[in-house]
Design a protein around this motif. Structure first.
Motif, mmCIF file in Angstrom:
data_model
loop_
_atom_site.group_PDB
_atom_site.id
_atom_site.type_symbol
_atom_site.label_atom_id
_atom_site.label_comp_id
_atom_site.label_asym_id
_atom_site.label_seq_id
_atom_site.Cartn_x
_atom_site.Cartn_y
_atom_site.Cartn_z
ATOM 1 N N ILE A 265 0.843 -1.204 0.000
ATOM 2 C CA ILE A 265 0.000 0.000 0.000
ATOM 3 C C ILE A 265 0.878 1.254 0.000
ATOM 4 N N ASP A 266 1.901 1.256 0.811
ATOM 5 C CA ASP A 266 2.794 2.412 0.904
ATOM 6 C C ASP A 266 3.535 2.633 -0.412
ATOM 7 N N LYS A 267 3.980 1.535 -1.021
ATOM 8 C CA LYS A 267 4.699 1.645 -2.296
ATOM 9 C C LYS A 267 3.786 2.207 -3.383
ATOM 10 N N LEU A 268 2.540 1.708 -3.409
ATOM 11 C CA LEU A 268 1.581 2.204 -4.386
ATOM 12 C C LEU A 268 1.264 3.677 -4.133
ATOM 13 N N GLY A 269 1.075 4.027 -2.843
ATOM 14 C CA GLY A 269 0.772 5.413 -2.514
ATOM 15 C C GLY A 269 1.895 6.358 -2.894
ATOM 16 N N SER A 270 3.133 5.972 -2.624
ATOM 17 C CA SER A 270 4.286 6.827 -2.951
ATOM 18 C C SER A 270 4.406 7.016 -4.457
ATOM 19 N N ALA A 271 4.207 5.939 -5.220
ATOM 20 C CA ALA A 271 4.303 6.036 -6.677
ATOM 21 C C ALA A 271 3.185 6.907 -7.234
ATOM 22 N N ALA A 272 1.956 6.772 -6.668
ATOM 23 C CA ALA A 272 0.834 7.578 -7.144
ATOM 24 C C ALA A 272 1.086 9.058 -6.885
ATOM 25 N N ARG A 273 1.686 9.378 -5.755
ATOM 26 C CA ARG A 273 1.996 10.768 -5.436
ATOM 27 C C ARG A 273 2.941 11.392 -6.461
ATOM 28 N N LEU A 274 3.860 10.598 -6.983
ATOM 29 C CA LEU A 274 4.776 11.096 -8.008
ATOM 30 C C LEU A 274 4.035 11.474 -9.285
ATOM 31 N N LEU A 275 2.835 10.879 -9.474
ATOM 32 C CA LEU A 275 2.006 11.210 -10.634
ATOM 33 C C LEU A 275 1.008 12.318 -10.314
ATOM 34 N N GLY A 276 1.139 12.894 -9.116
ATOM 35 C CA GLY A 276 0.244 13.967 -8.725
ATOM 36 C C GLY A 276 -1.106 13.492 -8.258
ATOM 37 N N VAL A 277 -1.197 12.258 -7.812
ATOM 38 C CA VAL A 277 -2.459 11.678 -7.368
ATOM 39 C C VAL A 277 -2.392 11.460 -5.864
ATOM 40 N N GLU A 278 -3.421 11.909 -5.153
ATOM 41 C CA GLU A 278 -3.474 11.714 -3.710
ATOM 42 C C GLU A 278 -4.149 10.386 -3.387
ATOM 43 N N VAL A 279 -3.570 9.651 -2.434
ATOM 44 C CA VAL A 279 -4.090 8.354 -2.029
ATOM 45 C C VAL A 279 -4.853 8.491 -0.723
ATOM 46 N N ILE A 280 -6.068 7.916 -0.703
ATOM 47 C CA ILE A 280 -6.909 7.924 0.481
ATOM 48 C C ILE A 280 -7.267 6.477 0.803
ATOM 49 N N LEU A 281 -7.087 6.092 2.053
ATOM 50 C CA LEU A 281 -7.427 4.734 2.475
ATOM 51 C C LEU A 281 -8.845 4.722 3.020
ATOM 52 N N VAL A 282 -9.675 3.821 2.479
ATOM 53 C CA VAL A 282 -11.062 3.724 2.944
ATOM 54 C C VAL A 282 -11.340 2.281 3.356
ATOM 55 N N GLY A 283 -12.480 2.075 4.031
ATOM 56 C CA GLY A 283 -12.831 0.737 4.503
ATOM 57 C C GLY A 283 -12.033 0.343 5.721
ATOM 58 N N ILE A 284 -11.720 1.315 6.576
ATOM 59 C CA ILE A 284 -10.911 1.059 7.759
ATOM 60 C C ILE A 284 -11.818 0.618 8.911
ATOM 61 N N SER A 285 -11.731 -0.650 9.264
ATOM 62 C CA SER A 285 -12.506 -1.158 10.395
ATOM 63 C C SER A 285 -11.797 -0.796 11.694
ATOM 64 N N ALA A 286 -12.495 -1.029 12.807
ATOM 65 C CA ALA A 286 -11.894 -0.732 14.109
ATOM 66 C C ALA A 286 -10.649 -1.581 14.332
ATOM 67 N N GLU A 287 -10.738 -2.873 13.996
ATOM 68 C CA GLU A 287 -9.583 -3.760 14.178
ATOM 69 C C GLU A 287 -8.412 -3.317 13.321
#
Length: 338
Positions: free
Chosen positions: A279-301
């Motif tokens: 996830i971190d690798k994908l997020g960092s690469a997306a940022r280089l393309l000017g795309v912001e990454v948002i994590l959704v579906g975060i359960s309590a656990e």
């Protein structure tokens, strides 16, 4: 009308009894067939069994019939190497099997060379446009020698009768070849071919399934202008991770994405270190393309796991549901749903 008739041709006794419908050839009950009728019979075997199986059927049948003939005449005519030459011609020519003669014989080693001309199988094959070479008749004579001399004989066809060759020439010699073994070999070969076909089908279906899994495991779903969702499902190994990253990064520009929502709903609550790094690798690469990454579906656990052990993911905006993530991305882009 005369009801019985007896005729001797080449030393062979032929008898007809019209009251019983019997035809006797040296005392044995026989029937006559047109060559064209035999062609129909052979063609039917080929149609049902296929070329290779038909070849073995004809060879085996001819050989076994030859054994019956050889054993029958062995006692009747006292056949040995001294009279087998005359006996062959005298017996098979009157029966309509064409010309046959032993032109070469090695009595010490029991090796015979037969010259065969215009036999019924040759005539039958000439009725077909395919003009196949005969196998039944050459194999038959191997059976005849086997029956006559009480030892296994086999054959090698030197040449087939054709427009350029007046005779079919066949060598016959003692051999340990077992016709039953030939049958078993063909059965095993057929079985191996069926297994190979099945394996090829399985491999083809497996490739198709793998392709489908790749397509399903790394989808990119546009939801609104500039906003795409990438659902993460199940566990990721190296291959799945690479497919996910490449598919996502390659398609983000096509959708003119400014926000990518990584939906973690489908991940197990015990998210692994490897998946977090993905996830971190994908997020960092997306940022280089000017795309912001948002994590959704975060359960309590999952939230507890991220805060305690997967701290590298804390730098991303995290939302409880996909809906919240879409509203958040819209708000950041100055838009809203009305």
């Amino acid at each position: 009308m005369e009801m019985q008739k007896s005729l001797v041709v080449g030393g062979v006794d032929l008898k007809w009894d019209l009251t019983t419908g019997k035809v006797l050839f040296e005392g044995g009950d026989v029937v006559f067939f047109w060559v064209s009728a035999m062609k129909t019979f052979f063609d039917t075997i080929n149609e049902i069994s296929g070329e290779e199986a038909t070849h073995l059927v004809l060879e085996t049948t001819g050989y076994r019939q030859g054994i019956i003939v050889g054993e029958g005449f062995k006692e009747m005519k006292n056949i040995d190497t001294s009279n087998v030459v005359d006996w062959l011609s005298n017996t098979y020519v009157p029966a309509g099997w064409g010309y046959v003669k032993v032109n070469e014989i090695d009595q010490e080693n029991n090796i015979f060379t037969l010259y065969i001309k215009d036999d019924w199988e040759y005539k039958m094959n000439n009725l077909s446009e395919l003009h196949k070479d005969g196998i039944f008749v050459p194999a038959h004579y191997a059976g005849v020698f086997t029956g006559l001399f009480g030892t296994k004989f086999w054959y090698k066809i030197v040449q087939h009768q054709s427009e350029n060759n007046e005779y079919t020439i066949v060598n016959y010699f003692p051999s340990e070849i077992d016709i039953q073994q030939n049958i078993r070999n063909l059965a095993r070969k057929k079985e191996a071919e069926e297994i190979a076909q099945l394996e090829a089908l399985v491999e083809e279906k497996t490739r198709a399934l793998q392709k489908l899994v790749k397509e399903l495991s790394s989808p990119l779903i546009p939801v609104l202008d500039g906003i795409v969702v990438v659902p993460l499902i199940g566990r990721y190994d190296e291959d799945r991770a690479e497919d996910l990253i490449q598919n996502t990064l390659n398609n983000l520009p096509n959708h003119q994405a400014r926000y990518v929502l990584l939906d973690l709903t489908g991940l197990n609550k015990d998210i692994s270190i490897y998946t977090a790094e993905l996830i971190d690798k994908l997020g960092s690469a997306a940022r280089l393309l000017g795309v912001e990454v948002i994590l959704v579906g975060i359960s309590a656990e999952l939230a507890i796991t991220i805060s305690q052990t997967l701290t590298g993911l804390k730098k991303y905006e995290c939302m409880q549901t996909l809906q919240h993530g879409i509203y958040y991305a819209l708000g950041k882009s100055g838009r809203r749903i009305v």
